[in-house]
Design an enzyme around this catalytic site. Structure first.
Site, PDB file in Angstrom:
ATOM      1  N   LYS A 118      11.109   4.152 -12.862  1.00  0.00           N
ATOM      2  CA  LYS A 118      10.487   3.049 -12.134  1.00  0.00           C
ATOM      3  C   LYS A 118      11.486   2.229 -11.328  1.00  0.00           C
ATOM      4  O   LYS A 118      11.202   1.836 -10.197  1.00  0.00           O
ATOM      5  CB  LYS A 118       9.723   2.145 -13.097  1.00  0.00           C
ATOM      6  CG  LYS A 118       8.565   2.885 -13.751  1.00  0.00           C
ATOM      7  CD  LYS A 118       7.446   1.959 -14.123  1.00  0.00           C
ATOM      8  CE  LYS A 118       6.869   1.325 -12.900  1.00  0.00           C
ATOM      9  NZ  LYS A 118       5.638   0.582 -13.138  1.00  0.00           N
ATOM     10  N   LYS A 160       9.325  -4.683 -18.123  1.00  0.00           N
ATOM     11  CA  LYS A 160       8.765  -3.333 -18.050  1.00  0.00           C
ATOM     12  C   LYS A 160       9.838  -2.293 -18.349  1.00  0.00           C
ATOM     13  O   LYS A 160      11.002  -2.480 -18.010  1.00  0.00           O
ATOM     14  CB  LYS A 160       8.190  -3.062 -16.656  1.00  0.00           C
ATOM     15  CG  LYS A 160       6.913  -3.830 -16.352  1.00  0.00           C
ATOM     16  CD  LYS A 160       6.265  -3.309 -15.073  1.00  0.00           C
ATOM     17  CE  LYS A 160       4.912  -3.973 -14.844  1.00  0.00           C
ATOM     18  NZ  LYS A 160       4.203  -3.365 -13.684  1.00  0.00           N
ATOM     19  N   GLU A 202       9.551  -7.983 -13.512  1.00  0.00           N
ATOM     20  CA  GLU A 202       8.721  -8.233 -12.334  1.00  0.00           C
ATOM     21  C   GLU A 202       8.036  -9.578 -12.505  1.00  0.00           C
ATOM     22  O   GLU A 202       7.807 -10.033 -13.622  1.00  0.00           O
ATOM     23  CB  GLU A 202       7.615  -7.164 -12.204  1.00  0.00           C
ATOM     24  CG  GLU A 202       8.094  -5.808 -11.764  1.00  0.00           C
ATOM     25  CD  GLU A 202       6.951  -4.791 -11.698  1.00  0.00           C
ATOM     26  OE1 GLU A 202       5.771  -5.171 -11.852  1.00  0.00           O
ATOM     27  OE2 GLU A 202       7.264  -3.618 -11.497  1.00  0.00           O
ATOM     28  N   ARG A 294       1.048  14.220  -8.416  1.00  0.00           N
ATOM     29  CA  ARG A 294       0.149  15.293  -8.875  1.00  0.00           C
ATOM     30  C   ARG A 294      -1.241  15.066  -8.300  1.00  0.00           C
ATOM     31  O   ARG A 294      -1.512  14.019  -7.709  1.00  0.00           O
ATOM     32  CB  ARG A 294       0.042  15.224 -10.405  1.00  0.00           C
ATOM     33  CG  ARG A 294      -0.457  13.864 -10.857  1.00  0.00           C
ATOM     34  CD  ARG A 294      -0.961  13.821 -12.287  1.00  0.00           C
ATOM     35  NE  ARG A 294      -1.673  12.578 -12.539  1.00  0.00           N
ATOM     36  CZ  ARG A 294      -1.131  11.432 -12.912  1.00  0.00           C
ATOM     37  NH1 ARG A 294       0.163  11.350 -13.107  1.00  0.00           N
ATOM     38  NH2 ARG A 294      -1.879  10.357 -13.103  1.00  0.00           N
TER      39      ARG A 294
HETATM   40  C1  MV4 Z   1       1.524  -5.372 -13.894  1.00  0.00           C
HETATM   41  C2  MV4 Z   1       0.471  -6.287 -14.044  1.00  0.00           C
HETATM   42  C3  MV4 Z   1       0.693  -7.570 -13.605  1.00  0.00           C
HETATM   43  N1  MV4 Z   1       1.878  -7.920 -13.068  1.00  0.00           N
HETATM   44  N2  MV4 Z   1       2.686  -5.771 -13.352  1.00  0.00           N
HETATM   45  C4  MV4 Z   1      -0.457  -1.845 -16.407  1.00  0.00           C
HETATM   46  C5  MV4 Z   1      -0.177  -0.394 -16.431  1.00  0.00           C
HETATM   47  C6  MV4 Z   1       1.046  -0.207 -15.636  1.00  0.00           C
HETATM   48  N3  MV4 Z   1       0.965   1.030 -14.895  1.00  0.00           N
HETATM   49  C7  MV4 Z   1       1.150  -1.413 -14.770  1.00  0.00           C
HETATM   50  N4  MV4 Z   1       0.265  -2.386 -15.297  1.00  0.00           N
HETATM   51  C8  MV4 Z   1       0.267  -3.668 -14.876  1.00  0.00           C
HETATM   52  N5  MV4 Z   1       1.399  -4.102 -14.289  1.00  0.00           N
HETATM   53  C9  MV4 Z   1       2.839  -7.015 -12.949  1.00  0.00           C
HETATM   54  N6  MV4 Z   1       4.011  -7.390 -12.423  1.00  0.00           N
HETATM   55  C10 MV4 Z   1      -0.722  -5.849 -14.600  1.00  0.00           C
HETATM   56  C11 MV4 Z   1      -0.824  -4.536 -15.025  1.00  0.00           C
HETATM   57  C12 MV4 Z   1      -2.086  -4.143 -15.570  1.00  0.00           C
HETATM   58  C13 MV4 Z   1      -2.850  -3.123 -14.982  1.00  0.00           C
HETATM   59  C14 MV4 Z   1      -2.420  -2.438 -13.856  1.00  0.00           C
HETATM   60  C15 MV4 Z   1      -3.183  -1.440 -13.296  1.00  0.00           C
HETATM   61  C16 MV4 Z   1      -4.393  -1.136 -13.852  1.00  0.00           C
HETATM   62  C17 MV4 Z   1      -4.854  -1.773 -14.968  1.00  0.00           C
HETATM   63  C18 MV4 Z   1      -4.085  -2.776 -15.556  1.00  0.00           C
HETATM   64  C19 MV4 Z   1      -4.555  -3.444 -16.680  1.00  0.00           C
HETATM   65  C20 MV4 Z   1      -3.798  -4.429 -17.247  1.00  0.00           C
HETATM   66  C21 MV4 Z   1      -2.557  -4.772 -16.706  1.00  0.00           C
END
Ligand code: MV4
Length: 507
Positions: A118, A160, A202, A294
């Site tokens: 990432k 993260k 982040e 993918r």
């Molecule tokens: C975040 C976020 C809020 N702020 N990053 C969750 C899975 C991962 N792939 C990234 N995710 C998130 N990152 C920042 N800086 C909120 C989420 C997140 C989320 C993102 C995409 C789809 C569903 C989600 C559900 C909860 C939190």
């Protein structure tokens, strides 16, 4: 990169079947691989030939590179399609295919590596002028560095895992006092999930939308986008409903995000089908999150609105073919997909494996069911319990919702528990119907969607039903019932009775 005549599909379930369907249309011979638990799986029966690649655990079968390549060699396959999951984003497997002289239907290993980590992906994207969520591009060496950085961007922040995405090793931190303990849990989670305890930071975005752009590139330098998919209906990092177009995108935003996604793909030398994921905040700023290198589970909604077979195009570019599109392809109509799982929403979504005694799958105009099961099939407890993806198309979103509701009403499964009723409740939810939902939606509406509605809502519903019944009776008396009629009122058609025998239940 030569011509494909025989393709091995290194996957199982619905996606293996879906890939083989297109392979057959293109005149390729198909080869399945299966684990000992999948001897009688649909994909095993669907192929021209099938090879056992090991015991039930995927580590010992579907993830075992040597066994997959040995099967390809034994079958004389000249290409391998990895589907999604398993080896689909494994750069070392791509290299092993190259070494064995087998065409890997997917991006080059170098593109996977540029997007896999990432922090590396974030710095690659920043260099390419792609907006990323504000934060660091290097992992922290110590908690003090994290504390200092959080001061500069301000709380709340997200810690993260640098090693991989998908929500593992992710911690929200609201105050400086909580940073140290969040730091420790994020690192230990990251370590067990990715074998890498590096974490970065982040700015925290509050309940963002998850919107992703489908991209496609060939080996001749052409790269296009195929519009977005709205994937905000997720629970615990698991998508449940996907649709396109996104209810929140304007044509201007679509063009801007599409252009950025193409820039992201070009920056890493991408080839084939890929997806650039974005988070969209309340002010409709969008930020790169990660790239999935993918074909994705939810690709059928893109196929519905573009009229393209994405798997056919994957095979085309894997053989060195050129993409004939230059201008963006505007979406036509609206498509929605739901994921049907063998799980019980009332027991915290516990998987519900077992024998499918009977199944009636929806059909009819503009309805597609990508299934990995059949009547009499036993859903094993070893793998992901998704049994099918139901998708529909209609000219407008409102009609697509009605069509999905109709299709879900046709879905009947006996023998195992499914989430079909839960899916109906999502589709019928007023906020979802308005297109007003973000990544917090399924969590906030959990109780409503499980069928334990708030008492005040039940009272309103009962009142509304009573008023409706009264008006219905009035109308009937006024114009339908002739004097002296012996009719006992409208009766459901024989077909409807047959369609819903008592034994099926009504969900
Ligand atoms: C975040 C976020 C809020 N702020 N990053 C969750 C899975 C991962 N792939 C990234 N995710 C998130 N990152 C920042 N800086 C909120 C989420 C997140 C989320 C993102 C995409 C789809 C569903 C989600 C559900 C909860 C939190």
């Amino acid at each position: 990169m030569g011509r494909i005549r025989k393709v091995l599909v290194a996957n199982r379930g619905e996606i293996a079947v879906r890939v083989m369907r297109t392979a057959k249309e293109l005149g390729f011979k198909t080869v399945a691989v299966y684990s000992e638990a999948d001897r009688s799986a649909l994909h095993t029966r669907f192929a021209d030939e099938a090879y056992c690649v090991g015991p039930a655990p995927s580590r010992e079968s579907y993830l075992k590179q040597e066994n997959i390549l040995a099967a390809a060699k034994a079958a004389g396959a000249d290409a391998i399609h990895p589907g999604y999951g398993f080896l689909s984003e494994n750069a070392s497997f791509v290299r092993a295919c190259e070494a064995a002289g087998v065409t890997f239907v997917g991006p080059p290993a170098s593109a996977m590596e540029a997007m896999g980590e990432k922090t590396k992906a974030r710095s690659n994207m920043m260099k390419a002028g792609v907006p990323v969520v504000p934060g660091t591009t290097e992992p922290f060496k110590a908690v003090d560095e994290a504390r200092a950085f959080a001061k500069t961007i301000g709380y709340p922040v997200m810690l993260k895992a640098a090693g991989g995405g998908g929500g593992k090793g992710m911690r929200r931190v609201d105050r400086e006092e909580d940073l140290e303990s969040a730091w420790r849990t994020a690192r230990s989670e990251a370590s067990s999930a990715f074998g890498n305890d590096a974490v970065y930071m982040e700015k925290f975005l509050d309940e963002p939308h998850h919107v992703e752009i489908q991209v496609f590139a060939d080996t001749l330098g052409n790269c296009i986008h195929l519009n977005e998919r709205e994937c905000s209906a997720q629970r615990r990092n698991q998508k449940v409903v996907e649709e396109t177009p996104s209810p929140i995108l304007t044509p201007q935003m679509r063009a801007a995000m599409g252009e950025v996604a193409v820039r992201a793909a070009k920056a890493v030398g991408y080839v084939g089908a890929g997806t650039v994921e974005f988070l969209v905040d309340a002010k409709r700023n969008f930020y790169f999150l990660e790239m999935n290198t993918r074909l994705q589970v939810e690709h059928p909604v893109t196929e519905w609105v573009t009229g393209l077979d994405l798997v056919a195009w994957q095979f085309h570019v894997a053989q060195g073919g050129e993409l004939p599109f230059t201008a963006p392809i505007s979406p036509r109509g609206h498509a929605i997909e739901v994921r049907v799982y063998a799980e019980d929403p009332t027991t915290n979504f516990m998987p519900s494996p077992g024998r499918i005694e009977a199944i009636r799958v929806p059909a009819g105009p503009f309805v597609r069911d990508d299934s990995g099961v059949y009547p009499g099939y036993t859903v094993p407890n070893t793998y992901d319990p998704m049994i099918s993806k139901l998708s529909v198309w209609a000219p407008t979103r409102a009609e697509a919702l009605l069509r999905m509701r109709r299709a879900l009403d046709e879905y009947l499964v006996q023998g195992i528990t499914t989430n079909v009723r839960y899916l109906k409740r999502i589709i019928e939810h007023p906020a979802f119907a308005r297109g007003d939902y973000d990544t917090g939606f399924l969590g906030r509406e959990h109780a409503t969607l499980l069928g334990t509605p708030k008492p005040e809502l039940t009272q309103v519903a009962v009142l509304a039903a009573a008023v409706q019944a009264f008006q219905h009776d009035e109308a009937l008396e006024a114009k339908v019932a002739p004097t002296g009629s012996t009719s006992s009122g409208p009766r459901r058609s024989r077909w409807a009775e047959q369609a819903r025998p008592r034994a099926w239940g009504r969900s």
